[in-house]
Design a protein around this motif. Structure first.
Motif, PDB file in Angstrom:
ATOM      1  N   LYS A 283      98.433  60.739 -24.328  1.00 16.07           N
ATOM      2  CA  LYS A 283      98.152  61.608 -25.471  1.00 16.07           C
ATOM      3  C   LYS A 283      96.725  61.556 -26.005  1.00 16.07           C
ATOM      4  CE  LYS A 283     102.563  62.915 -25.929  1.00 16.07           C
ATOM      5  NZ  LYS A 283     103.165  62.156 -24.821  1.00 16.07           N
ATOM      6  N   LEU A 284      95.772  61.092 -25.208  1.00 17.37           N
ATOM      7  CA  LEU A 284      94.382  61.123 -25.677  1.00 17.37           C
ATOM      8  C   LEU A 284      93.950  62.564 -25.941  1.00 17.37           C
ATOM      9  CD1 LEU A 284      92.573  58.584 -23.299  1.00 17.37           C
ATOM     10  CD2 LEU A 284      93.288  58.208 -25.670  1.00 17.37           C
ATOM     11  N   GLU A 285      93.138  62.739 -26.972  1.00 20.33           N
ATOM     12  CA  GLU A 285      92.598  64.068 -27.262  1.00 20.33           C
ATOM     13  C   GLU A 285      91.080  64.103 -27.254  1.00 20.33           C
ATOM     14  OE1 GLU A 285      94.302  66.368 -30.357  1.00 20.33           O
ATOM     15  OE2 GLU A 285      96.363  65.756 -29.916  1.00 20.33           O
ATOM     16  N   SER A 286      90.431  62.935 -27.142  1.00 21.61           N
ATOM     17  CA  SER A 286      88.976  62.946 -27.108  1.00 21.61           C
ATOM     18  C   SER A 286      88.451  61.660 -26.492  1.00 21.61           C
ATOM     19  CB  SER A 286      88.402  63.099 -28.525  1.00 21.61           C
ATOM     20  OG  SER A 286      88.435  61.861 -29.212  1.00 21.61           O
ATOM     21  N   HIS A 287      87.173  61.693 -26.109  1.00 25.42           N
ATOM     22  CA  HIS A 287      86.542  60.493 -25.565  1.00 25.42           C
ATOM     23  C   HIS A 287      86.347  59.423 -26.639  1.00 25.42           C
ATOM     24  CE1 HIS A 287      83.056  62.584 -27.284  1.00 25.42           C
ATOM     25  NE2 HIS A 287      82.388  61.450 -27.222  1.00 25.42           N
ATOM     26  N   LEU A 288      86.363  59.829 -27.905  1.00 28.59           N
ATOM     27  CA  LEU A 288      86.260  58.835 -28.975  1.00 28.59           C
ATOM     28  C   LEU A 288      87.514  57.964 -29.023  1.00 28.59           C
ATOM     29  CD1 LEU A 288      84.664  61.027 -31.783  1.00 28.59           C
ATOM     30  CD2 LEU A 288      83.528  59.492 -30.163  1.00 28.59           C
ATOM     31  N   GLU A 289      88.652  58.548 -28.711  1.00 31.43           N
ATOM     32  CA  GLU A 289      89.889  57.767 -28.626  1.00 31.43           C
ATOM     33  C   GLU A 289      89.857  56.854 -27.404  1.00 31.43           C
ATOM     34  OE1 GLU A 289      93.081  60.602 -28.794  1.00 31.43           O
ATOM     35  OE2 GLU A 289      92.332  61.497 -30.647  1.00 31.43           O
ATOM     36  N   ALA A 290      89.287  57.347 -26.309  1.00 36.20           N
ATOM     37  CA  ALA A 290      89.101  56.490 -25.132  1.00 36.20           C
ATOM     38  C   ALA A 290      88.174  55.326 -25.449  1.00 36.20           C
ATOM     39  CB  ALA A 290      88.548  57.311 -23.969  1.00 36.20           C
ATOM     40  N   ARG A 291      87.135  55.594 -26.243  1.00 37.70           N
ATOM     41  CA  ARG A 291      86.198  54.543 -26.642  1.00 37.70           C
ATOM     42  C   ARG A 291      86.921  53.458 -27.443  1.00 37.70           C
ATOM     43  NH1 ARG A 291      81.163  56.748 -29.788  1.00 37.70           N
ATOM     44  NH2 ARG A 291      80.784  57.620 -27.714  1.00 37.70           N
ATOM     45  N   TRP A 292      87.859  53.871 -28.290  1.00 41.12           N
ATOM     46  CA  TRP A 292      88.643  52.911 -29.071  1.00 41.12           C
ATOM     47  C   TRP A 292      89.424  51.983 -28.144  1.00 41.12           C
ATOM     48  CZ3 TRP A 292      93.919  51.924 -29.670  1.00 41.12           C
ATOM     49  CH2 TRP A 292      94.280  51.149 -30.785  1.00 41.12           C
ATOM     50  N   TRP A 293      90.080  52.550 -27.144  1.00 38.75           N
ATOM     51  CA  TRP A 293      90.823  51.719 -26.189  1.00 38.75           C
ATOM     52  C   TRP A 293      89.867  50.806 -25.413  1.00 38.75           C
ATOM     53  CZ3 TRP A 293      95.547  50.223 -26.167  1.00 38.75           C
ATOM     54  CH2 TRP A 293      96.564  51.026 -26.689  1.00 38.75           C
ATOM     55  N   ALA A 294      88.691  51.315 -25.057  1.00 39.63           N
ATOM     56  CA  ALA A 294      87.722  50.485 -24.326  1.00 39.63           C
ATOM     57  C   ALA A 294      87.318  49.267 -25.156  1.00 39.63           C
ATOM     58  CB  ALA A 294      86.492  51.312 -23.966  1.00 39.63           C
ATOM     59  N   LYS A 295      87.162  49.461 -26.453  1.00 41.59           N
ATOM     60  CA  LYS A 295      86.825  48.330 -27.320  1.00 41.59           C
ATOM     61  C   LYS A 295      87.975  47.329 -27.402  1.00 41.59           C
ATOM     62  CE  LYS A 295      85.614  50.920 -30.845  1.00 41.59           C
ATOM     63  NZ  LYS A 295      85.098  51.341 -32.180  1.00 41.59           N
ATOM     64  N   VAL A 296      89.186  47.829 -27.462  1.00 43.42           N
ATOM     65  CA  VAL A 296      90.360  46.948 -27.476  1.00 43.42           C
ATOM     66  C   VAL A 296      90.403  46.110 -26.199  1.00 43.42           C
ATOM     67  CG1 VAL A 296      92.889  46.894 -27.396  1.00 43.42           C
ATOM     68  CG2 VAL A 296      91.734  48.418 -29.013  1.00 43.42           C
ATOM     69  N   PHE A 297      90.237  46.768 -25.053  1.00 45.01           N
ATOM     70  CA  PHE A 297      90.282  46.046 -23.777  1.00 45.01           C
ATOM     71  C   PHE A 297      89.184  44.992 -23.689  1.00 45.01           C
ATOM     72  CE2 PHE A 297      92.135  50.134 -21.705  1.00 45.01           C
ATOM     73  CZ  PHE A 297      93.373  49.859 -22.245  1.00 45.01           C
ATOM     74  N   ALA A 298      87.968  45.377 -24.064  1.00 44.14           N
ATOM     75  CA  ALA A 298      86.836  44.447 -23.964  1.00 44.14           C
ATOM     76  C   ALA A 298      87.040  43.234 -24.874  1.00 44.14           C
ATOM     77  CB  ALA A 298      85.536  45.168 -24.321  1.00 44.14           C
ATOM     78  N   TYR A 299      87.562  43.474 -26.057  1.00 41.60           N
ATOM     79  CA  TYR A 299      87.818  42.364 -26.971  1.00 41.60           C
ATOM     80  C   TYR A 299      88.842  41.389 -26.399  1.00 41.60           C
ATOM     81  CZ  TYR A 299      89.716  39.814 -30.954  1.00 41.60           C
ATOM     82  OH  TYR A 299      90.157  38.816 -31.781  1.00 41.60           O
ATOM     83  N   VAL A 300      89.922  41.913 -25.830  1.00 35.83           N
ATOM     84  CA  VAL A 300      90.968  41.045 -25.292  1.00 35.83           C
ATOM     85  C   VAL A 300      90.463  40.290 -24.068  1.00 35.83           C
ATOM     86  CG1 VAL A 300      93.260  41.027 -24.209  1.00 35.83           C
ATOM     87  CG2 VAL A 300      92.847  42.404 -26.262  1.00 35.83           C
ATOM     88  N   GLU A 301      89.720  40.956 -23.213  1.00 32.19           N
ATOM     89  CA  GLU A 301      89.158  40.263 -22.041  1.00 32.19           C
ATOM     90  C   GLU A 301      88.271  39.105 -22.469  1.00 32.19           C
ATOM     91  OE1 GLU A 301      89.125  44.062 -18.923  1.00 32.19           O
ATOM     92  OE2 GLU A 301      87.360  43.601 -20.146  1.00 32.19           O
ATOM     93  N   GLU A 302      87.438  39.328 -23.472  1.00 37.33           N
ATOM     94  CA  GLU A 302      86.557  38.257 -23.938  1.00 37.33           C
ATOM     95  C   GLU A 302      87.353  37.143 -24.600  1.00 37.33           C
ATOM     96  OE1 GLU A 302      82.568  37.623 -26.735  1.00 37.33           O
ATOM     97  OE2 GLU A 302      83.567  39.576 -26.655  1.00 37.33           O
ATOM     98  N   ARG A 303      88.343  37.507 -25.385  1.00 38.17           N
ATOM     99  CA  ARG A 303      89.161  36.509 -26.094  1.00 38.17           C
ATOM    100  C   ARG A 303      89.872  35.576 -25.122  1.00 38.17           C
ATOM    101  NH1 ARG A 303      92.168  36.518 -31.302  1.00 38.17           N
ATOM    102  NH2 ARG A 303      94.089  35.290 -31.066  1.00 38.17           N
ATOM    103  N   PHE A 304      90.303  36.126 -23.971  1.00 34.08           N
ATOM    104  CA  PHE A 304      91.050  35.321 -23.005  1.00 34.08           C
ATOM    105  C   PHE A 304      90.193  34.892 -21.813  1.00 34.08           C
ATOM    106  CE2 PHE A 304      94.285  37.302 -25.548  1.00 34.08           C
ATOM    107  CZ  PHE A 304      95.281  36.344 -25.626  1.00 34.08           C
ATOM    108  N   CYS A 305      88.883  35.002 -21.956  1.00 33.55           N
ATOM    109  CA  CYS A 305      87.927  34.538 -20.938  1.00 33.55           C
ATOM    110  C   CYS A 305      88.193  35.180 -19.579  1.00 33.55           C
ATOM    111  CB  CYS A 305      87.971  33.013 -20.822  1.00 33.55           C
ATOM    112  SG  CYS A 305      87.571  32.159 -22.360  1.00 33.55           S
TER     113      CYS A 305
END
Length: 553
Positions: A231-253
């Motif tokens: 249900k994405l409607e814009s690249h800004l929503e994709a950017r939000w998910w990208a930030k979520v993924f990057a944060y979790v990857e860093e948190r779990f090394c």
């Protein structure tokens, strides 16, 4: 329900429910489910709370941006490619890469996170099973919690199920399909978990719990935490998910790009931002998917005020219509240019018991999948294991034995696809039979959904929320624009109400009085009447449906 109303759900109080788990800011509510303490252990709750703290507040803002864009379209502006992101579309870049076990996705099966369904899907003759917390799941608290338990057991390899009625046992085969979890869309909240007094984004919870409980085991099996984002409607929503993924990857090394996702292009606004969506998620994304049923629904919803874009009967809107063909071909060209896979759409048919009827079903599936494979798609979806062999044979023929996908098909010989092609009106009849069928499908689906079942066989098709959405928004659109049926009848609110009453009786005759009286068909008809005769289009039927679903949670 409007985007503004959606955003307000985040501040909705549920003080009448007693909290089961508290952290300083996260509160888990609802009836206690067996196994819930394991799902919401300290580590999982800690991750979920941190994600809510960093990212939840942005979701209402993203929903508000949807509303603002929709207002411009309602006022006459047509969707188009973004001039401010032309450099991304014209640029020379590619995604990070595709893990080995995701390079071959020629047939995927989808379904809810029920225990038996998970086993049968993972054992089917497919490459991938998409376990769905979204359109094919009615997200009662029990189903959401049990779904996480079921997926954890599937990843561990020890999932089993015994049918209560027959005693038949189900367990995993030695080499199951690759597992991908589809989380809920940004418009859906989880009423049973609050952060700072506000219901949290349902998709954020689905992601956090599946990741936390399974990432180590998945990586140890040379797979990974893989997700479908709807249900994405814009690249800004994709950017939000990208930030979520990057944060979790860093948190779990974890190495950047460990989490992988496939995004469904199932909204009309998103088709104009496919390059941008791939770019924002380039570290994590591996594919885009033609979520074509939701895409048809989104075409209606997005262009709802444009009288020249009214669609005909649902059955007339096939993948060879101009706007859908352009959508499919543009998705393939865009994905392959960036090194991403281009997944095809759903075959919603169900194998028939009658041999002659089943031959007709399989031929329809062949025709559909041959069109996708010929266009250059790397894989496709089926809703039933009985269709897997048919779809697999077709993609085997097109992909061949020495390849795992069709990334080599660039479609560079195609003329550039312009916005007008993606918005091309679709011709066809609006029939009384089609309208009545829409009503019967929508009533039966909504009834099942508010009882907790989001994946329903109706008239030979496996229906989920997307097809019910098409059914009810088509009628809404015909009413709003004063369209007539092919027999001359003007489609009005009164005509719809008359047909609804008649078709409710027909449903009762089809299923029997006992089943009808034991169900919630009257409640479903009331909801359908409410959202179909509303002057403002309700964005998703699952929103008022969720209120009914969770009344007893």
């Amino acid at each position: 329900m409007t985007a503004e109303q959606l955003a307000s759900q985040y501040s909705k109080s549920h003080s009448d429910q007693s909290a089961l788990v508290n952290t300083s800011e996260l509160v888990i509510k609802g009836s206690k489910i067996t196994g819930q303490d394991q799902v919401f252990n300290a580590g999982a709750v800690g991750l979920l709370e941190s994600l809510c703290k960093k990212f939840a507040a942005e979701v209402p803002q993203l929903l508000q941006q949807r509303k603002q864009k929709q207002a411009r379209i309602d006022n006459g502006q047509l969707p188009d490619f973004l001039p401010e992101t032309r450099a991304i579309r014209d640029g020379d870049w590619s995604i990070r890469g595709i893990p080995q076990d995701l390079t071959d996705r020629r047939v995927e099966i989808t379904g809810p996170v029920d225990r038996k369904m998970i086993i049968n899907a993972l054992n089917a003759n497919v490459k991938v099973f998409m376990a769905d917390f979204e359109d094919s799941l009615a997200p009662s608290w029990q189903k959401v919690v049990e779904g996480q338990i079921n997926l954890r057991d599937a990843v561990n390899g020890d999932i089993e199920f015994t049918a209560p009625a027959t005693g038949k046992q189900y367990k995993l085969n030695p080499d199951p399909a690759v597992l991908i979890a589809r989380v809920r869309g940004l418009h859906l909240v989880e009423n049973h978990v609050e952060f700072q007094g506000q219901p949290i984004p349902g998709g954020l919870m689905d992601f956090a719990l599946y990741f936390y409980h399974n990432y180590q085991k998945l990586l140890a099996k040379n797979s990974g935490p893989y997700f479908y984002i709807p249900k994405l409607e814009s690249h800004l929503e994709a950017r939000w998910w990208a930030k979520v993924f990057a944060y979790v990857e860093e948190r779990f090394c974890l190495k950047p790009g460990t989490i992988k996702c496939t995004c469904l292009i199932e909204t009309l606004p998103a088709v104009f931002e496919m390059d941008e969506i791939l770019y924002e998620l380039r570290s994590n994304i591996v594919a885009l998917n033609c979520g074509r049923w939701d895409y048809i629904f989104s075409y209606i919803k997005t262009l709802k005020r444009h009288a020249d874009r009214v669609l005909p009967d649902r059955q007339a809107v096939t993948m060879d219509t101009k706007f859908l063909s352009a959508y499919s071909r543009l998705l393939i060209k865009t994905c392959h240019k960036r090194g991403a896979l281009a997944m095809g759409g759903m075959a919603a048919f169900i194998p028939a018991k009658d041999e002659q009827t089943n031959l007709q079903v399989l031929q329809k599936v062949r025709n559909d999948k041959e069109l996708e494979a010929k266009n250059g798609h790397d894989g496709t979806w089926v809703a039933h294991p009985g269709l897997a062999d048919t779809a697999m044979a077709i993609f085997n023929d097109y992909i061949g034995g020495d390849r795992t996908n069709q990334l080599h098909i660039t479609r560079d010989v195609d003329a550039p696809i312009q916005a007008a092609e993606l918005l091309e009106p679709c011709t066809g009849e609006r029939t009384e039979d089609g309208m009545r069928l829409n009503i019967r499908i929508a009533v039966q689906y909504i009834e099942a959904w508010i009882q907790g079942n989001g994946c329903v066989p109706i008239y030979g098709l496996m229906e989920d929320a997307a097809t019910a959405e098409i059914s009810r928004t088509s009628i809404w659109q015909w009413i709003q624009h004063g369209k007539s049926l092919s027999n001359g009848k003007l489609v009005t609110k009164d005509l719809f109400r008359t047909m609804l009453a008649e078709e409710l009786k027909n449903v009762e005759q089809e299923i029997g009085q006992a089943r009808f009286e034991a169900g919630k068909f009257t409640k479903a008809a009331e909801l359908l009447e409410q959202i179909t005769t509303s002057d403002e289009l309700v964005d998703f039927l699952t929103l008022p449906g969720y209120e009914l679903l969770t009344q007893n949670d």
